[in-house]
Design a protein around this motif. Sequence first.
Motif, PDB file in Angstrom:
ATOM      1  N   LYS A  73       0.827  -1.207   0.000  1.00 42.59           N
ATOM      2  CA  LYS A  73       0.000   0.000   0.000  1.00 42.59           C
ATOM      3  C   LYS A  73       0.861   1.257   0.000  1.00 42.59           C
ATOM      4  CE  LYS A  73      -3.776   2.259   2.493  1.00 42.59           C
ATOM      5  NZ  LYS A  73      -4.696   2.183   3.673  1.00 42.59           N
ATOM      6  N   THR A  74       1.916   1.260   0.815  1.00 40.45           N
ATOM      7  CA  THR A  74       2.811   2.413   0.885  1.00 40.45           C
ATOM      8  C   THR A  74       3.441   2.697  -0.466  1.00 40.45           C
ATOM      9  OG1 THR A  74       3.311   1.971   3.206  1.00 40.45           O
ATOM     10  CG2 THR A  74       4.859   3.374   2.005  1.00 40.45           C
ATOM     11  N   GLN A  75       3.839   1.627  -1.153  1.00 43.46           N
ATOM     12  CA  GLN A  75       4.498   1.800  -2.443  1.00 43.46           C
ATOM     13  C   GLN A  75       3.548   2.292  -3.521  1.00 43.46           C
ATOM     14  OE1 GLN A  75       7.578   1.827  -2.483  1.00 43.46           O
ATOM     15  NE2 GLN A  75       7.994   0.863  -0.519  1.00 43.46           N
ATOM     16  N   LYS A  76       2.288   1.914  -3.421  1.00 42.25           N
ATOM     17  CA  LYS A  76       1.292   2.425  -4.370  1.00 42.25           C
ATOM     18  C   LYS A  76       1.190   3.940  -4.247  1.00 42.25           C
ATOM     19  CE  LYS A  76      -1.587  -1.749  -4.605  1.00 42.25           C
ATOM     20  NZ  LYS A  76      -2.912  -2.344  -4.307  1.00 42.25           N
ATOM     21  N   GLY A  77       1.224   4.429  -3.006  1.00 42.80           N
ATOM     22  CA  GLY A  77       1.195   5.874  -2.774  1.00 42.80           C
ATOM     23  C   GLY A  77       2.427   6.553  -3.322  1.00 42.80           C
ATOM     24  N   VAL A  78       3.577   5.903  -3.168  1.00 45.95           N
ATOM     25  CA  VAL A  78       4.837   6.449  -3.685  1.00 45.95           C
ATOM     26  C   VAL A  78       4.792   6.557  -5.205  1.00 45.95           C
ATOM     27  CG1 VAL A  78       7.280   5.909  -4.033  1.00 45.95           C
ATOM     28  CG2 VAL A  78       6.265   5.698  -1.749  1.00 45.95           C
ATOM     29  N   ILE A  79       4.273   5.519  -5.868  1.00 45.75           N
ATOM     30  CA  ILE A  79       4.170   5.519  -7.328  1.00 45.75           C
ATOM     31  C   ILE A  79       3.239   6.632  -7.796  1.00 45.75           C
ATOM     32  CG2 ILE A  79       3.408   4.225  -9.347  1.00 45.75           C
ATOM     33  CD1 ILE A  79       6.051   3.254  -8.152  1.00 45.75           C
ATOM     34  N   ALA A  80       2.110   6.794  -7.106  1.00 45.15           N
ATOM     35  CA  ALA A  80       1.143   7.835  -7.469  1.00 45.15           C
ATOM     36  C   ALA A  80       1.758   9.228  -7.317  1.00 45.15           C
ATOM     37  CB  ALA A  80      -0.107   7.715  -6.607  1.00 45.15           C
ATOM     38  N   ALA A  81       2.492   9.434  -6.221  1.00 42.98           N
ATOM     39  CA  ALA A  81       3.135  10.727  -5.986  1.00 42.98           C
ATOM     40  C   ALA A  81       4.194  11.008  -7.052  1.00 42.98           C
ATOM     41  CB  ALA A  81       3.765  10.760  -4.598  1.00 42.98           C
ATOM     42  N   SER A  82       4.946   9.988  -7.434  1.00 46.95           N
ATOM     43  CA  SER A  82       5.988  10.158  -8.459  1.00 46.95           C
ATOM     44  C   SER A  82       5.370  10.508  -9.804  1.00 46.95           C
ATOM     45  CB  SER A  82       6.811   8.877  -8.587  1.00 46.95           C
ATOM     46  OG  SER A  82       7.476   8.576  -7.373  1.00 46.95           O
ATOM     47  N   LEU A  83       4.278   9.823 -10.157  1.00 51.13           N
ATOM     48  CA  LEU A  83       3.610  10.087 -11.425  1.00 51.13           C
ATOM     49  C   LEU A  83       3.081  11.525 -11.474  1.00 51.13           C
ATOM     50  CD1 LEU A  83       2.602   9.047 -14.142  1.00 51.13           C
ATOM     51  CD2 LEU A  83       0.526   8.228 -12.992  1.00 51.13           C
ATOM     52  N   ALA A  84       2.465  11.951 -10.375  1.00 49.23           N
ATOM     53  CA  ALA A  84       1.950  13.320 -10.301  1.00 49.23           C
ATOM     54  C   ALA A  84       3.085  14.334 -10.432  1.00 49.23           C
ATOM     55  CB  ALA A  84       1.205  13.527  -8.979  1.00 49.23           C
ATOM     56  N   MET A  85       4.232  14.029  -9.827  1.00 48.26           N
ATOM     57  CA  MET A  85       5.394  14.909  -9.902  1.00 48.26           C
ATOM     58  C   MET A  85       5.870  15.059 -11.345  1.00 48.26           C
ATOM     59  SD  MET A  85       9.247  14.204  -8.510  1.00 48.26           S
ATOM     60  CE  MET A  85       9.484  13.061  -9.885  1.00 48.26           C
ATOM     61  N   PHE A  86       5.968  13.931 -12.062  1.00 48.30           N
ATOM     62  CA  PHE A  86       6.414  13.971 -13.451  1.00 48.30           C
ATOM     63  C   PHE A  86       5.458  14.781 -14.322  1.00 48.30           C
ATOM     64  CE2 PHE A  86       9.024  10.182 -12.420  1.00 48.30           C
ATOM     65  CZ  PHE A  86      10.222  10.626 -12.944  1.00 48.30           C
ATOM     66  N   VAL A  87       4.161  14.521 -14.195  1.00 47.51           N
ATOM     67  CA  VAL A  87       3.177  15.227 -15.015  1.00 47.51           C
ATOM     68  C   VAL A  87       3.241  16.729 -14.751  1.00 47.51           C
ATOM     69  CG1 VAL A  87       0.724  15.582 -15.438  1.00 47.51           C
ATOM     70  CG2 VAL A  87       1.620  13.258 -15.219  1.00 47.51           C
ATOM     71  N   LEU A  88       3.212  17.116 -13.471  1.00 45.54           N
ATOM     72  CA  LEU A  88       3.247  18.532 -13.118  1.00 45.54           C
ATOM     73  C   LEU A  88       4.555  19.190 -13.558  1.00 45.54           C
ATOM     74  CD1 LEU A  88       1.991  20.972 -11.706  1.00 45.54           C
ATOM     75  CD2 LEU A  88       2.973  20.145  -9.548  1.00 45.54           C
ATOM     76  N   GLY A  89       5.668  18.501 -13.315  1.00 40.52           N
ATOM     77  CA  GLY A  89       6.971  19.045 -13.688  1.00 40.52           C
ATOM     78  C   GLY A  89       7.123  19.242 -15.190  1.00 40.52           C
ATOM     79  N   PHE A  90       6.706  18.239 -15.979  1.00 37.54           N
ATOM     80  CA  PHE A  90       6.818  18.341 -17.436  1.00 37.54           C
ATOM     81  C   PHE A  90       5.919  19.447 -17.985  1.00 37.54           C
ATOM     82  CE2 PHE A  90       8.081  13.596 -17.782  1.00 37.54           C
ATOM     83  CZ  PHE A  90       9.406  13.921 -17.579  1.00 37.54           C
ATOM     84  N   VAL A  91       4.687  19.522 -17.483  1.00 31.13           N
ATOM     85  CA  VAL A  91       3.759  20.554 -17.949  1.00 31.13           C
ATOM     86  C   VAL A  91       4.303  21.953 -17.627  1.00 31.13           C
ATOM     87  CG1 VAL A  91       1.474  21.575 -17.585  1.00 31.13           C
ATOM     88  CG2 VAL A  91       1.698  19.099 -17.884  1.00 31.13           C
ATOM     89  N   LEU A  92       4.785  22.131 -16.408  1.00 27.25           N
ATOM     90  CA  LEU A  92       5.333  23.431 -16.015  1.00 27.25           C
ATOM     91  C   LEU A  92       6.572  23.799 -16.834  1.00 27.25           C
ATOM     92  CD1 LEU A  92       4.953  23.395 -12.127  1.00 27.25           C
ATOM     93  CD2 LEU A  92       3.761  24.872 -13.761  1.00 27.25           C
ATOM     94  N   ALA A  93       7.394  22.791 -17.158  1.00 35.22           N
ATOM     95  CA  ALA A  93       8.581  23.053 -17.980  1.00 35.22           C
ATOM     96  C   ALA A  93       8.177  23.536 -19.367  1.00 35.22           C
ATOM     97  CB  ALA A  93       9.436  21.790 -18.080  1.00 35.22           C
ATOM     98  N   GLY A  94       7.138  22.904 -19.935  1.00 34.30           N
ATOM     99  CA  GLY A  94       6.651  23.331 -21.240  1.00 34.30           C
ATOM    100  C   GLY A  94       6.099  24.741 -21.207  1.00 34.30           C
ATOM    101  N   LEU A  95       5.325  25.032 -20.165  1.00 35.57           N
ATOM    102  CA  LEU A  95       4.755  26.375 -20.016  1.00 35.57           C
ATOM    103  C   LEU A  95       5.845  27.412 -19.736  1.00 35.57           C
ATOM    104  CD1 LEU A  95       1.600  25.534 -17.855  1.00 35.57           C
ATOM    105  CD2 LEU A  95       1.648  26.150 -20.291  1.00 35.57           C
ATOM    106  N   VAL A 188      10.177  11.362  -1.629  1.00 35.42           N
ATOM    107  CA  VAL A 188       9.392  10.181  -2.008  1.00 35.42           C
ATOM    108  C   VAL A 188      10.240   8.917  -1.901  1.00 35.42           C
ATOM    109  CG1 VAL A 188       8.253   9.042  -3.968  1.00 35.42           C
ATOM    110  CG2 VAL A 188       7.779  11.441  -3.485  1.00 35.42           C
ATOM    111  N   ILE A 189      11.494   9.009  -2.323  1.00 30.04           N
ATOM    112  CA  ILE A 189      12.396   7.855  -2.274  1.00 30.04           C
ATOM    113  C   ILE A 189      12.701   7.449  -0.835  1.00 30.04           C
ATOM    114  CG2 ILE A 189      14.796   7.158  -2.689  1.00 30.04           C
ATOM    115  CD1 ILE A 189      12.894   6.791  -5.054  1.00 30.04           C
ATOM    116  N   VAL A 190      12.864   8.428   0.040  1.00 28.16           N
ATOM    117  CA  VAL A 190      13.105   8.123   1.457  1.00 28.16           C
ATOM    118  C   VAL A 190      11.925   7.330   2.025  1.00 28.16           C
ATOM    119  CG1 VAL A 190      13.322   9.127   3.763  1.00 28.16           C
ATOM    120  CG2 VAL A 190      14.682  10.034   1.871  1.00 28.16           C
ATOM    121  N   MET A 191      10.701   7.714   1.651  1.00 25.61           N
ATOM    122  CA  MET A 191       9.516   6.979   2.079  1.00 25.61           C
ATOM    123  C   MET A 191       9.540   5.551   1.534  1.00 25.61           C
ATOM    124  SD  MET A 191       6.491   9.800   1.553  1.00 25.61           S
ATOM    125  CE  MET A 191       5.258   8.496   1.672  1.00 25.61           C
TER     126      MET A 191
END
Length: 223
Positions: A73-95, A188-191
Amino acid sequence: MDTKLLARAVAAYVVGVVFVGAFVFIPAGTIRFFGGLLLIAVLFIPMFIMGIVMFVKSPSLLEKRLNSKEKEKTQKGVIAASLAMFVLGFVLAGLDFRFSWLVLPKGVQIAAAVVFLLGYAMYAEVLRENEYLSRTVEVQSGQKVIDTGLYGVVRHPMYSATILMFLSLPLVLGSLIAFVVFLIYPAVIVMRIGNEEKVLEEGLEGYSEYKKKVRYRLLPFIY
């Protein structure tokens, strides 16, 4: 030849290219985005080469790397947080590129690309050293503790490599704003490590002794 494994690998690769391309170039409003093109090159050319090497030399390792379905369960949360980070980071970089908010010089982008490739080389070495590496947190049948090479320096060299790589990514894109978002990744990695080491101590013989031998998780003399 394992055609099913090849098909899975090709599909995952294509999805990755489309995913990154869409979330970078659409916000940028153009394909003529130097940082975006540089990112595609440094991210997916080595990935293509590594995929071919694993398919030929170690298809079982490739299959493990393609498996991303977490049970913890903990790792599922970590994966979700990482995915959200990538999407937000890439979109902001484009903008950031599109509206010229805090765009970094090309020299910084190229230097970051070099750092990223060094991290990728370290990542490849970890894959060579540890045939049990999976994208999910689990103890596999017959798994043994690896304590040589990079594993003799830190307990989680793969995560050390990915931190180096992923903190370089927004700089490759030339975006200081995206870099701030990607600073979430080390936390996220520390978690993930906390939960992973608990699983390994409970299920992998000799891991507790290994922790005493190799004291640091990610950075020698620091953490």
